[in-house]
Design an enzyme around this catalytic site. Structure first.
Site, PDB file in Angstrom:
ATOM      1  CB  THR A  94      -0.915   0.013   1.244  1.00 56.39           C
ATOM      2  OG1 THR A  94      -1.579  -1.247   1.333  1.00 56.39           O
ATOM      3  CG2 THR A  94      -1.947   1.129   1.147  1.00 56.39           C
ATOM      4  CE  LYS A 170      -4.862  -1.748   1.280  1.00 53.62           C
ATOM      5  NZ  LYS A 170      -5.640  -2.645   2.133  1.00 53.62           N
ATOM      6  CE  LYS A 239       1.696   2.141   4.828  1.00 50.80           C
ATOM      7  NZ  LYS A 239       1.230   1.196   3.856  1.00 50.80           N
TER       8      LYS A 239
HETATM    9  P1  NAP Z   1       5.453  -5.815   7.844  1.00 51.34           P
HETATM   10  O1  NAP Z   1       5.075  -7.068   8.507  1.00 51.34           O
HETATM   11  O2  NAP Z   1       5.937  -4.668   8.666  1.00 51.34           O
HETATM   12  O3  NAP Z   1       6.559  -6.154   6.718  1.00 51.34           O
HETATM   13  C1  NAP Z   1       7.191  -5.132   6.033  1.00 51.34           C
HETATM   14  C2  NAP Z   1       8.215  -5.702   5.062  1.00 51.34           C
HETATM   15  O4  NAP Z   1       8.918  -4.602   4.462  1.00 51.34           O
HETATM   16  C3  NAP Z   1       9.277  -6.577   5.721  1.00 51.34           C
HETATM   17  O5  NAP Z   1       9.666  -7.565   4.799  1.00 51.34           O
HETATM   18  C4  NAP Z   1      10.405  -5.585   5.956  1.00 51.34           C
HETATM   19  O6  NAP Z   1      11.685  -6.176   6.060  1.00 51.34           O
HETATM   20  C5  NAP Z   1      10.315  -4.763   4.698  1.00 51.34           C
HETATM   21  N1  NAP Z   1      10.941  -3.447   4.820  1.00 51.34           N
HETATM   22  C6  NAP Z   1      10.547  -2.433   5.620  1.00 51.34           C
HETATM   23  N2  NAP Z   1      11.340  -1.347   5.431  1.00 51.34           N
HETATM   24  C7  NAP Z   1      12.267  -1.715   4.498  1.00 51.34           C
HETATM   25  C8  NAP Z   1      13.331  -1.037   3.868  1.00 51.34           C
HETATM   26  N3  NAP Z   1      13.622   0.238   4.160  1.00 51.34           N
HETATM   27  N4  NAP Z   1      14.050  -1.726   2.946  1.00 51.34           N
HETATM   28  C9  NAP Z   1      13.750  -2.989   2.638  1.00 51.34           C
HETATM   29  N5  NAP Z   1      12.755  -3.692   3.188  1.00 51.34           N
HETATM   30  C10 NAP Z   1      12.002  -3.057   4.108  1.00 51.34           C
HETATM   31  O7  NAP Z   1       4.238  -5.218   6.976  1.00 51.34           O
HETATM   32  P2  NAP Z   1       2.969  -5.995   6.398  1.00 51.34           P
HETATM   33  O8  NAP Z   1       1.882  -5.964   7.432  1.00 51.34           O
HETATM   34  O9  NAP Z   1       3.388  -7.270   5.788  1.00 51.34           O
HETATM   35  O10 NAP Z   1       2.521  -4.970   5.238  1.00 51.34           O
HETATM   36  C11 NAP Z   1       3.222  -4.891   4.003  1.00 51.34           C
HETATM   37  C12 NAP Z   1       2.450  -3.946   3.082  1.00 51.34           C
HETATM   38  O11 NAP Z   1       1.117  -4.459   2.876  1.00 51.34           O
HETATM   39  C13 NAP Z   1       2.271  -2.525   3.652  1.00 51.34           C
HETATM   40  O12 NAP Z   1       2.321  -1.601   2.598  1.00 51.34           O
HETATM   41  C14 NAP Z   1       0.867  -2.579   4.258  1.00 51.34           C
HETATM   42  O13 NAP Z   1       0.286  -1.295   4.321  1.00 51.34           O
HETATM   43  C15 NAP Z   1       0.154  -3.504   3.276  1.00 51.34           C
HETATM   44  N6  NAP Z   1      -0.986  -4.276   3.809  1.00 51.34           N
HETATM   45  C16 NAP Z   1      -0.941  -4.822   5.058  1.00 51.34           C
HETATM   46  C17 NAP Z   1      -2.044  -5.558   5.527  1.00 51.34           C
HETATM   47  C18 NAP Z   1      -2.045  -6.173   6.918  1.00 51.34           C
HETATM   48  O14 NAP Z   1      -3.140  -6.503   7.416  1.00 51.34           O
HETATM   49  N7  NAP Z   1      -0.910  -6.374   7.569  1.00 51.34           N
HETATM   50  C19 NAP Z   1      -3.159  -5.749   4.700  1.00 51.34           C
HETATM   51  C20 NAP Z   1      -3.150  -5.202   3.412  1.00 51.34           C
HETATM   52  C21 NAP Z   1      -2.053  -4.466   2.964  1.00 51.34           C
HETATM   53  P3  NAP Z   1      12.251  -6.681   7.489  1.00 51.34           P
HETATM   54  O15 NAP Z   1      11.671  -8.036   7.702  1.00 51.34           O
HETATM   55  O16 NAP Z   1      13.698  -6.662   7.315  1.00 51.34           O
HETATM   56  O17 NAP Z   1      11.761  -5.675   8.521  1.00 51.34           O
END
Ligand code: NAP
Length: 294
Positions: A94, A170, A239
């Site tokens: 997102t 989204k 965010k």
């Molecule tokens: P998350 O668990 O915090 O995972 C984030 C990922 O991004 C991890 O692989 C992290 O790596 C990586 N990352 C963060 N900063 C980085 C950087 N500067 N350089 C390289 N890699 C980086 O987040 P998530 O919940 O999976 O969400 C991921 C995306 O999907 C977001 O945009 C979120 O808004 C969207 N989303 C989330 C949900 C939900 O319910 N969780 C639902 C729909 C959409 P590390 O492992 O090294 O930290």
């Protein structure tokens, strides 16, 4: 297909698993390398460096925010310089409308294809391959990406030939979810402080006029104050409201509720909510009412 998958967080780990299970040849990369181990156990290959995940027909990114996607795409040895001509970047994170537009231009300039494919559904839904995918991009690119989209979700909605339209949709959806969380939190603070049983109250709501999944999912989390561990962390929710407001500002669309929600997230984060689920903004009203601990 030969695929690269970058970003094995709460969402990406389940999505990448489903691509492996669907028979794709998947190379996974994560900034923190340990998170590749469960995927390797399933049959994926761990990339030693980012470039190793960019050698296939498509690369999928599922990263936290704009900064992460910018780093991975535009940084040294990033996707832009490594992806083959004609191969597709499928961006599921997102992110902002503005960055998605910039990614489309940069990939086109590099003779690569790009689609935005943000998703609805929390990590349990991602693990079950039941996401709803919102796709935007050139029809040929979306069709080429179909096997990926079909493997991660239960249904794909192709909304526009402009990738950034999918990102705007989204963001608008997450804005709506956040309004539900806030309003449920206020209604439940009122009912709770009056001594009404919240489970019975929620059962009434979700069995009658408010039967949508969003009321069931978030109502239960708020009733039980179950904000840990985070499925979708509060900073990511913040965010999304910021990005909604940025898109609204660009289009000159006042969104007073989004401004209010931005402040609710700031309140939550200011009081130590960094590691809570975003639904914890639904717990603030009870705290404001003196009916729950801060
Ligand atoms: P998350 O668990 O915090 O995972 C984030 C990922 O991004 C991890 O692989 C992290 O790596 C990586 N990352 C963060 N900063 C980085 C950087 N500067 N350089 C390289 N890699 C980086 O987040 P998530 O919940 O999976 O969400 C991921 C995306 O999907 C977001 O945009 C979120 O808004 C969207 N989303 C989330 C949900 C939900 O319910 N969780 C639902 C729909 C959409 P590390 O492992 O090294 O930290």
């Amino acid at each position: 297909m030969r695929l690269g998958f970058i970003g094995l967080g709460h969402m990406g780990s389940g999505m990448a698993s489903n691509l492996v299970k669907a028979g794709h040849e998947v190379t996974v990369y994560n900034r923190t390398p340990d998170k590749t181990a469960p995927l390797v156990a399933l049959g994926a290959t761990a990339a030693r460096q980012l470039a190793d995940a960019c050698r296939g027909d498509a690369v999928i990114t599922m990263l936290a925010d704009d900064a992460a996607v910018e780093g991975v795409v535009f940084g040294d040895g990033g996707i832009l310089t490594r992806l083959a001509s004609g191969a597709i970047h499928i961006s599921c994170s997102t992110i902002s409308v503005e960055l998605s537009r910039r990614l489309a231009q940069a990939h086109a300039h590099a003779s690569q294809r790009y689609i935005a494919a943000p998703v609805f559904g929390r990590p349990d839904v991602a693990a079950a391959a039941k996401l709803f995918v919102v796709a935007g991009g050139a029809p040929d690119a979306v069709e080429s990406a179909r096997p990926v989209l079909d493997a991660i979700g239960q249904r794909t909605f192709v909304m526009s030939a402009q990738p950034e339209a999918a990102n705007l949709i989204k963001l608008s959806g997450n804005f709506l979810i956040a309004t539900v969380i806030e309003s449920l939190g206020e209604a439940m603070a009122l009912a709770g402080k009056a001594g009404i049983d919240l489970q019975a109250y929620l059962d009434l709501l979700t069995s009658t006029l408010f039967t949508a999944p969003v009321y069931r999912t978030y109502g239960a989390l708020i009733a039980e104050r179950r904000f840990e561990p985070p499925g979708f962390a509060a900073p990511l929710g913040h965010k999304d409201i910021r990005l909604t407001l940025a898109a609204a500002e660009e289009l000159r669309v006042p969104m007073p509720l989004a401004s209010l929600l931005r402040d609710r997230f700031l309140t939550l984060l200011a009081h130590g909510g960094e590691n809570l689920d975003w639904s914890a903004i639904g717990g603030l009203a009870a705290q404001d009412a003196g009916a729950a601990p801060r």
